[in-house]
Design an enzyme around this catalytic site. Structure first.
Site, PDB file in Angstrom:
ATOM      1  CG  ASP A  37      -2.192   0.790   1.082  1.00  0.00           C
ATOM      2  OD1 ASP A  37      -3.259   0.158   1.027  1.00  0.00           O
ATOM      3  OD2 ASP A  37      -2.129   2.033   0.968  1.00  0.00           O
ATOM      4  CG  ASP A  63       2.102   4.913  -6.805  1.00  0.00           C
ATOM      5  OD1 ASP A  63       1.088   4.353  -7.262  1.00  0.00           O
ATOM      6  OD2 ASP A  63       2.363   6.115  -6.995  1.00  0.00           O
ATOM      7  CB  VAL A  64      -0.976  -0.010  -7.687  1.00  0.00           C
ATOM      8  CG1 VAL A  64      -1.159  -0.850  -6.444  1.00  0.00           C
ATOM      9  CG2 VAL A  64      -1.984   1.132  -7.755  1.00  0.00           C
ATOM     10  CE1 TYR A 159     -14.016   3.118  -8.516  1.00  0.00           C
ATOM     11  CE2 TYR A 159     -16.187   2.343  -9.164  1.00  0.00           C
ATOM     12  CZ  TYR A 159     -15.075   2.244  -8.356  1.00  0.00           C
ATOM     13  OH  TYR A 159     -14.996   1.246  -7.393  1.00  0.00           O
ATOM     14  CE  LYS A 163     -12.542  -0.297  -9.249  1.00  0.00           C
ATOM     15  NZ  LYS A 163     -11.536  -1.125  -8.567  1.00  0.00           N
ATOM     16  CB  ILE A 194     -18.096  -2.595   0.569  1.00  0.00           C
ATOM     17  CG1 ILE A 194     -18.437  -3.561  -0.587  1.00  0.00           C
ATOM     18  CG2 ILE A 194     -17.542  -3.337   1.778  1.00  0.00           C
ATOM     19  CD1 ILE A 194     -19.469  -4.608  -0.286  1.00  0.00           C
ATOM     20  CB  THR A 196     -14.435   0.780   2.677  1.00  0.00           C
ATOM     21  OG1 THR A 196     -14.731   1.561   1.499  1.00  0.00           O
ATOM     22  CG2 THR A 196     -14.778  -0.673   2.437  1.00  0.00           C
TER      23      THR A 196
HETATM   24  N1  LIG Z   1     -16.225   0.342  -0.950  1.00  0.00           N
HETATM   25  C1  LIG Z   1     -17.023   0.085  -1.960  1.00  0.00           C
HETATM   26  O1  LIG Z   1     -18.232   0.294  -1.892  1.00  0.00           O
HETATM   27  C2  LIG Z   1     -16.457  -0.543  -3.220  1.00  0.00           C
HETATM   28  C3  LIG Z   1     -17.391  -1.031  -4.169  1.00  0.00           C
HETATM   29  C4  LIG Z   1     -16.909  -1.613  -5.322  1.00  0.00           C
HETATM   30  C5  LIG Z   1     -15.558  -1.710  -5.546  1.00  0.00           C
HETATM   31  N2  LIG Z   1     -14.680  -1.221  -4.626  1.00  0.00           N
HETATM   32  C6  LIG Z   1     -13.268  -1.361  -4.917  1.00  0.00           C
HETATM   33  O2  LIG Z   1     -12.623  -2.077  -3.887  1.00  0.00           O
HETATM   34  C7  LIG Z   1     -11.263  -1.674  -3.784  1.00  0.00           C
HETATM   35  C8  LIG Z   1     -10.958  -1.322  -2.342  1.00  0.00           C
HETATM   36  O3  LIG Z   1     -11.759  -0.220  -1.990  1.00  0.00           O
HETATM   37  P1  LIG Z   1     -12.082   0.187  -0.470  1.00  0.00           P
HETATM   38  O4  LIG Z   1     -13.505   0.594  -0.456  1.00  0.00           O
HETATM   39  O5  LIG Z   1     -11.580  -0.840   0.461  1.00  0.00           O
HETATM   40  O6  LIG Z   1     -11.223   1.540  -0.399  1.00  0.00           O
HETATM   41  P2  LIG Z   1     -10.237   2.137   0.719  1.00  0.00           P
HETATM   42  O7  LIG Z   1     -10.061   3.560   0.354  1.00  0.00           O
HETATM   43  O8  LIG Z   1     -10.718   1.796   2.085  1.00  0.00           O
HETATM   44  O9  LIG Z   1      -8.887   1.342   0.452  1.00  0.00           O
HETATM   45  C9  LIG Z   1      -8.144   1.541  -0.717  1.00  0.00           C
HETATM   46  C10 LIG Z   1      -6.674   1.318  -0.406  1.00  0.00           C
HETATM   47  O10 LIG Z   1      -5.936   1.457  -1.631  1.00  0.00           O
HETATM   48  C11 LIG Z   1      -4.760   2.187  -1.346  1.00  0.00           C
HETATM   49  N3  LIG Z   1      -4.282   2.857  -2.555  1.00  0.00           N
HETATM   50  C12 LIG Z   1      -4.897   3.851  -3.256  1.00  0.00           C
HETATM   51  N4  LIG Z   1      -4.126   4.247  -4.271  1.00  0.00           N
HETATM   52  C13 LIG Z   1      -2.980   3.494  -4.222  1.00  0.00           C
HETATM   53  C14 LIG Z   1      -1.801   3.439  -5.004  1.00  0.00           C
HETATM   54  N5  LIG Z   1      -1.622   4.249  -6.054  1.00  0.00           N
HETATM   55  N6  LIG Z   1      -0.859   2.536  -4.654  1.00  0.00           N
HETATM   56  C15 LIG Z   1      -1.017   1.725  -3.601  1.00  0.00           C
HETATM   57  N7  LIG Z   1      -2.117   1.726  -2.810  1.00  0.00           N
HETATM   58  C16 LIG Z   1      -3.086   2.612  -3.125  1.00  0.00           C
HETATM   59  C17 LIG Z   1      -5.171   3.195  -0.265  1.00  0.00           C
HETATM   60  O11 LIG Z   1      -4.048   3.694   0.443  1.00  0.00           O
HETATM   61  C18 LIG Z   1      -6.087   2.340   0.598  1.00  0.00           C
HETATM   62  O12 LIG Z   1      -5.382   1.680   1.617  1.00  0.00           O
HETATM   63  C19 LIG Z   1     -11.093  -0.491  -4.761  1.00  0.00           C
HETATM   64  O13 LIG Z   1     -10.526  -0.973  -5.965  1.00  0.00           O
HETATM   65  C20 LIG Z   1     -12.519  -0.038  -4.992  1.00  0.00           C
HETATM   66  O14 LIG Z   1     -12.673   0.585  -6.248  1.00  0.00           O
HETATM   67  C21 LIG Z   1     -15.097  -0.650  -3.463  1.00  0.00           C
END
Ligand SMILES: NC(=O)c1ccc[n+]([C@@H]2O[C@H](COP(=O)([O-])OP(=O)(O)OC[C@H]3O[C@@H](n4cnc5c(N)ncnc54)[C@H](O)[C@@H]3O)[C@@H](O)[C@H]2O)c1
Length: 260
Positions: A37, A63-64, A159, A163, A194, A196
């Site tokens: 992360d 950094d991804v 977005y 996705k 979700i 988060t």
């Molecule tokens: N929460 C939702 O409702 C939801 C729904 C559908 C999909 N998603 C997807 O699930 C995944 C996780 O989301 P989440 O809700 O847990 O979000 P979150 O913000 O809680 O966690 C995302 C994490 O990704 C890390 N991150 C962001 N950019 C980065 C980078 N360039 N390099 C390394 N790390 C990086 C952040 O530091 C964070 O720890 C995401 O891909 C999101 O699009 C989330």
């Protein structure tokens, strides 16, 4: 218990939300887990909890969107754990505000596509290469897309595009592996809404938090938001050998959102 004992796993975005839940569950089920992360402080707290619960885990800053970062992370994986079997790519981000298509800036488009889609491409490319160098080759790559990688929503075209790209990119990689008899499966998970920190940002856009929560609860036919653990349970299934015949698939976990 023990559904991924002996496996070596990597989880991106492991400092928060869905990634943190995936890292915790994989470690609890016996995998050795590398958390990656950008957020060192939050990752340290997840790492401490996994270790306190008896799990084996490490953290690597990454950094991804950076290919050199992935090269360094794979070298660290190889040195510390000797290979890779499971990768869950959760790192992702969303738009900061809703925009009409004619108002969407190229910088914002590139930021979203860069993290969500290019980040997944770089992750998958380097994870697959390491999985193929691991003996024996038994791999599962799980890319976190979204229900918004299947259906559209106004105002968040970048977005949606990122996705949707993750969804089809993953199918193509799955088919390349199958065709070449590389024993690595590649699947996507499509979470609904979700609870988060990422979703909290969307709720905050409502101004009135209570109103925002009610709106998001009511989006699901089931009547409430999902929890990060609901997605982690799906990831565990795709990571384990129970899903050995599953590749190129999309696992929708959304409280019925896309059933309508
Ligand atoms: N929460 C939702 O409702 C939801 C729904 C559908 C999909 N998603 C997807 O699930 C995944 C996780 O989301 P989440 O809700 O847990 O979000 P979150 O913000 O809680 O966690 C995302 C994490 O990704 C890390 N991150 C962001 N950019 C980065 C980078 N360039 N390099 C390394 N790390 C990086 C952040 O530091 C964070 O720890 C995401 O891909 C999101 O699009 C989330």
């Amino acid at each position: 218990m023990g559904r991924v004992v002996g496996k070596i796993a990597l989880v991106s975005g492991a400092a928060s939300g869905i990634g943190a839940a995936c890292a915790r569950l994989l470690a609890a089920e016996g995998a050795k887990v590398m958390l990656v992360d950008l957020n060192d402080e939050m990752a340290a707290s997840v790492l401490a909890k996994i270790r306190a619960a008896g799990g084996e885990a490490e953290y690597h800053h990454l950094d991804v969107t950076s290919e050199p970062c992935w090269e360094a992370a794979m070298a660290a994986m190889e040195a510390r754990f000797g290979g890779l079997n499971i990768a869950v790519n959760c790192a992702g981000t969303s738009v900061t505000k809703l925009t009409f298509p004619t108002e969407t800036g190229l910088d914002e488009w590139r930021r979203i596509v860069g993290i969500n889609l290019e980040g997944t491409f770089l992750a998958t490319k380097h994870q697959l290469a390491l999985m193929m160098r691991t003996s024996p080759v038994v791999g599962s790559i799980i890319n976190i897309s979204s229900v918004l990688g299947i259906v559209g929503q106004p105002g968040i075209a970048s977005y949606n595009a990122s996705k949707g790209g993750v969804r089809l990119y993953s199918k193509s990689v799955a088919l390349s592996c199958a065709q070449d008899r590389v024993n690595v499966r590649v699947n996507t998970i499509h979470p609904g809404f979700i609870r988060t920190p990422l979703l909290e940002q969307s709720i905050a856009r409502f101004g009135d938090a209570e109103e925002g929560r009610k709106f998001y609860d009511n989006l699901q036919p089931i009547g409430h938001l999902g929890e990060p653990e609901d997605i982690a349970n799906g990831a565990l299934y795709l990571a384990s050998d129970e899903s050995r015949f599953v590749t190129g698939a999309e696992l929708v976990i959304d409280g019925g959102f896309t059933a309508r």
